[in-house]
Enzyme design. Sequence first.
Site, PDB file in Angstrom:
ATOM      1  N   TYR A   1      -3.234 -28.380  37.402  1.00  0.00           N
ATOM      2  CA  TYR A   1      -4.312 -28.974  36.479  1.00  0.00           C
ATOM      3  C   TYR A   1      -5.318 -27.821  36.315  1.00  0.00           C
ATOM      4  O   TYR A   1      -6.129 -28.103  35.022  1.00  0.00           O
ATOM      5  CB  TYR A   1      -4.838 -30.170  37.269  1.00  0.00           C
ATOM      6  CG  TYR A   1      -3.776 -31.449  37.501  1.00  0.00           C
ATOM      7  CD1 TYR A   1      -2.973 -31.562  36.432  1.00  0.00           C
ATOM      8  CD2 TYR A   1      -3.423 -31.767  38.621  1.00  0.00           C
ATOM      9  CE1 TYR A   1      -1.974 -32.522  36.608  1.00  0.00           C
ATOM     10  CE2 TYR A   1      -2.591 -32.715  38.847  1.00  0.00           C
ATOM     11  CZ  TYR A   1      -1.633 -32.735  37.839  1.00  0.00           C
ATOM     12  OH  TYR A   1      -0.602 -33.909  38.079  1.00  0.00           O
TER      13      TYR A   1
ATOM     14  N   HIS B   1      11.374 -26.976  34.535  1.00  0.00           N
ATOM     15  CA  HIS B   1      10.021 -27.885  34.535  1.00  0.00           C
ATOM     16  C   HIS B   1       9.063 -27.105  34.119  1.00  0.00           C
ATOM     17  O   HIS B   1       8.012 -27.526  33.109  1.00  0.00           O
ATOM     18  CB  HIS B   1      10.066 -28.783  35.736  1.00  0.00           C
ATOM     19  CG  HIS B   1       8.613 -29.371  36.044  1.00  0.00           C
ATOM     20  ND1 HIS B   1       8.241 -30.379  35.409  1.00  0.00           N
ATOM     21  CD2 HIS B   1       7.785 -28.848  36.885  1.00  0.00           C
ATOM     22  CE1 HIS B   1       6.937 -30.822  35.694  1.00  0.00           C
ATOM     23  NE2 HIS B   1       6.712 -29.707  36.825  1.00  0.00           N
ATOM     24  N   PHE B   2       8.867 -25.816  34.977  1.00  0.00           N
ATOM     25  CA  PHE B   2       7.497 -25.438  34.672  1.00  0.00           C
ATOM     26  C   PHE B   2       7.286 -24.353  33.477  1.00  0.00           C
ATOM     27  O   PHE B   2       6.326 -23.997  33.361  1.00  0.00           O
ATOM     28  CB  PHE B   2       6.976 -25.016  35.944  1.00  0.00           C
ATOM     29  CG  PHE B   2       7.766 -23.802  36.878  1.00  0.00           C
ATOM     30  CD1 PHE B   2       7.537 -22.618  36.300  1.00  0.00           C
ATOM     31  CD2 PHE B   2       8.446 -24.004  37.910  1.00  0.00           C
ATOM     32  CE1 PHE B   2       8.462 -21.502  36.953  1.00  0.00           C
ATOM     33  CE2 PHE B   2       9.279 -23.216  38.721  1.00  0.00           C
ATOM     34  CZ  PHE B   2       8.985 -21.850  38.224  1.00  0.00           C
ATOM     35  N   HIS B   3       8.359 -24.137  32.997  1.00  0.00           N
ATOM     36  CA  HIS B   3       8.364 -23.369  31.758  1.00  0.00           C
ATOM     37  C   HIS B   3       7.840 -24.074  30.532  1.00  0.00           C
ATOM     38  O   HIS B   3       7.366 -23.566  29.378  1.00  0.00           O
ATOM     39  CB  HIS B   3       9.418 -22.688  31.568  1.00  0.00           C
ATOM     40  CG  HIS B   3       9.739 -21.339  32.391  1.00  0.00           C
ATOM     41  ND1 HIS B   3      10.219 -21.255  33.648  1.00  0.00           N
ATOM     42  CD2 HIS B   3       9.034 -19.966  32.461  1.00  0.00           C
ATOM     43  CE1 HIS B   3       9.854 -20.078  34.131  1.00  0.00           C
ATOM     44  NE2 HIS B   3       9.233 -19.176  33.445  1.00  0.00           N
TER      45      HIS B   3
ATOM     46  N   ARG C   1      17.527 -22.140  42.201  1.00  0.00           N
ATOM     47  CA  ARG C   1      16.459 -21.290  41.740  1.00  0.00           C
ATOM     48  C   ARG C   1      16.384 -20.200  42.454  1.00  0.00           C
ATOM     49  O   ARG C   1      16.850 -20.091  43.703  1.00  0.00           O
ATOM     50  CB  ARG C   1      15.232 -22.003  41.547  1.00  0.00           C
ATOM     51  CG  ARG C   1      14.435 -22.666  42.840  1.00  0.00           C
ATOM     52  CD  ARG C   1      13.106 -23.314  42.940  1.00  0.00           C
ATOM     53  NE  ARG C   1      12.088 -22.360  42.315  1.00  0.00           N
ATOM     54  CZ  ARG C   1      10.822 -22.506  42.311  1.00  0.00           C
ATOM     55  NH1 ARG C   1      10.466 -23.703  43.214  1.00  0.00           N
ATOM     56  NH2 ARG C   1       9.952 -21.787  41.941  1.00  0.00           N
ATOM     57  N   ARG C   2      15.601 -19.220  42.009  1.00  0.00           N
ATOM     58  CA  ARG C   2      15.184 -17.914  42.957  1.00  0.00           C
ATOM     59  C   ARG C   2      16.343 -17.339  43.494  1.00  0.00           C
ATOM     60  O   ARG C   2      16.547 -17.077  44.614  1.00  0.00           O
ATOM     61  CB  ARG C   2      14.296 -18.342  44.148  1.00  0.00           C
ATOM     62  CG  ARG C   2      12.983 -19.011  43.586  1.00  0.00           C
ATOM     63  CD  ARG C   2      12.082 -19.182  44.748  1.00  0.00           C
ATOM     64  NE  ARG C   2      10.757 -19.107  44.088  1.00  0.00           N
ATOM     65  CZ  ARG C   2       9.622 -19.346  45.145  1.00  0.00           C
ATOM     66  NH1 ARG C   2       9.557 -19.914  46.198  1.00  0.00           N
ATOM     67  NH2 ARG C   2       8.351 -19.511  44.605  1.00  0.00           N
TER      68      ARG C   2
ATOM     69  N   HIS D   1      -0.498 -27.603  44.136  1.00  0.00           N
ATOM     70  CA  HIS D   1      -0.233 -28.660  43.198  1.00  0.00           C
ATOM     71  C   HIS D   1      -1.443 -28.662  42.218  1.00  0.00           C
ATOM     72  O   HIS D   1      -1.354 -28.517  40.785  1.00  0.00           O
ATOM     73  CB  HIS D   1      -0.067 -30.244  43.508  1.00  0.00           C
ATOM     74  CG  HIS D   1       0.176 -30.975  42.451  1.00  0.00           C
ATOM     75  ND1 HIS D   1       1.155 -30.885  41.541  1.00  0.00           N
ATOM     76  CD2 HIS D   1      -0.869 -31.702  41.792  1.00  0.00           C
ATOM     77  CE1 HIS D   1       1.078 -31.624  40.489  1.00  0.00           C
ATOM     78  NE2 HIS D   1      -0.116 -32.456  40.676  1.00  0.00           N
TER      79      HIS D   1
END
Length: 573
Positions: free
Chosen positions: A242, A389-391, A452-453, A238
């Site tokens: 950051y 979310h993460f793209h 996903r995946r 996680h």
Amino acid sequence: ATPLIYPIREVPAVSDAAYLASLKKVTQYYIVTAFLALFIGVLIGPLQALNYGGVNVYDIPIVKALLGSYYQGLSLHGVLNALVFTQFFISGWMLYLPVRDLGMRINMRFAWFTYALMTLGLLMAAVPLLTGGATLLYTFYPPMQGDALFYIGAAIMVGSSLLVVGQVVNTWLRWKRENPGRVTPLVAFMSVATWMMWAVASLGIVVEVVALLIPWSLGLVGGVDPLISKTLFWWTGHAIVYFWVLPAYISWYAFLPRHAGGRTVSEPLTRLVFVVFLLNSVPVGIHHQYADPNISNLWKNIHMFLTFLIAVPSLLTAFSVGASLEDAARARGGRGLFGWTLKLPWGNAIFSAQVLAMISFIAGGAGGIVNASSTFSGVVHNTAWIPGHFHITVGTATTLTFMGIALWLIPHLTGKRLPSMRLASWSVWTWFIGMMVFALGMHWQGLYGVPRRSQVSAAGVEAFNNLPIALPTLLTAISGVILLVSAILYFYVLFRMLLSGRVDNGETATPIPYSEAISPAGENLATAGKLVRATEPLMALWLVALVLVLLMYGPVLARMFANMQLVPGWRLY
Ligand code: HAS
Ligand code: HEM
Ligand code: CU
């Protein structure tokens, strides 16, 4: 260029030309290696988007020959983009910035050695990735097992980043000794705080890989505990987000206002934001493990609460950087509640890349808060929602910012010129549009439970034809095509720039674009405000961060170690 309204802050001059050239060269090596990784990684993305668009291209002989399987391609995509591109870019960026900001001299042999070691680790890990011995996805969860070379290469790569931490922190401490009573300049402060956060964050993955996975993959121990490994992975996994986004924040706070012709809002506030990230980024990783057994709900809820807290410094960033843009636009005649935004330099790709990245992050951050809510997690976990979310976080907030930074950083480092602002702008805008469409399609599919995946395009229509997902599927396919065009445009501009000759003196033609601050932190600690004085002792705050993470992970891990269950490795065949 944007007309200057406020004066630019100068970095200390470097009198030794050979030293400066070497410092710039090593930075350039980091940045170019990063973009080479991104280039390969990003070309695989559209194939995956087509997969989620219902089009299976993985049986085409050339794709098969190049990528092996969907999963080998996906492993390469995740590792090259999210792990290699980011780490190399950040290592160059956050070495160069604090060293220049402090006006310190560093040992260039050590800097080059670190770069060489990091690249060696990358090359070692690349061999099994390319030959099918590390088709583990970028999270490499055991009991799936890969070749030892993959884990060893990864350990060397992450270990090298800790050498950069050592060099930067050491440089800062030397500066402190030589400048007693001075306030650390903002860019150096943000860089040191981010590196310190990473030093705490990376401990999880270092222990996982060095103590558990390497001995296991070499056959020295008979098994590995998957839950312990996964928990250590998310200790780092996680906080690494950051580590990916704070280097972008450095640019948003310190440089973006300047591109817009404005000022940073508040240096003391910015310092507070980075200190909160130092303290609170790591002890939140269990929000990736709500579905896992053998972690009590109490600890899941504590990490959930801490996750909501760590959204606060990002919200502070949103309002504060937003205010700095408004300040810039109004200084240049902007009017009205929203009309001021028209006065921003949207045609400047260095600027627009970063602001579009920020806009994508509004949606990405909101989605993150949904993911973190244990009540919603069951709906979205392991679905296409998550890549959605993460793209728009790492894939846009981070990547598009770095793409924008490179457009001034490479001219600054090399004296080369951006060949075409128009093409650069097209690439940046199409990336933003492509990723927003991609995110819409993927979030939407995820809500219908599309996993996903998964090579869904080869799973046969029966599996999905009862779902009303025709529109999001189509959107996802279209986004893949837009993003392919965008990537080709961007890399055309980037490589043309890199292959052109030196024409300028980078120091004077493209100086580091510092912004003035409306509320500066001041130069002397004795006269500085309370917040500035409270945030200055980063070493002590680092120790507090370490204690906090041990408190928030210690009991969880202790219980797992007391009940360890080793299992043998599974290999793909
Ligand atoms: Fe996340 C999963 C929660 C932020 C990346 N995340 C992932 C994964 C990745 C990732 C890669 O709680 C997948 C891991 C995997 O493969 O399984 N994430 C959060 C939360 C935040 C968050 C609460 N994520 C990020 C960032 C990433 C990133 C940053 C990369 C860079 N994430 C989760 C959770 C999961 C997760 C769960 C697990 C899901 C599951 O079930 O598996 C927060 O830090 C977000 C805070 C952000 C904000 C937005 C602030 C907005 C700003 C821009 C303002 C714009 C302006 C522009 C002012 C509150 C700063 C104005 C412009 C004008 C012109 C007006
Ligand atoms: C996974 C597409 C760029 C990082 C995926 C997936 C798709 C995709 C469809 C989901 C695959 C699945 O779950 O089966 C694209 C496209 C891109 C792009 C079209 C742009 C051309 C990026 C960038 C980054 C990134 C720039 C990060 C810097 C990742 C990661 C995964 C992923 C970490 C997860 C891999 C895994 O599940 O192990 N990508 N991507 N992608 N992408 Fe991208
Ligand atoms: Cu997370």
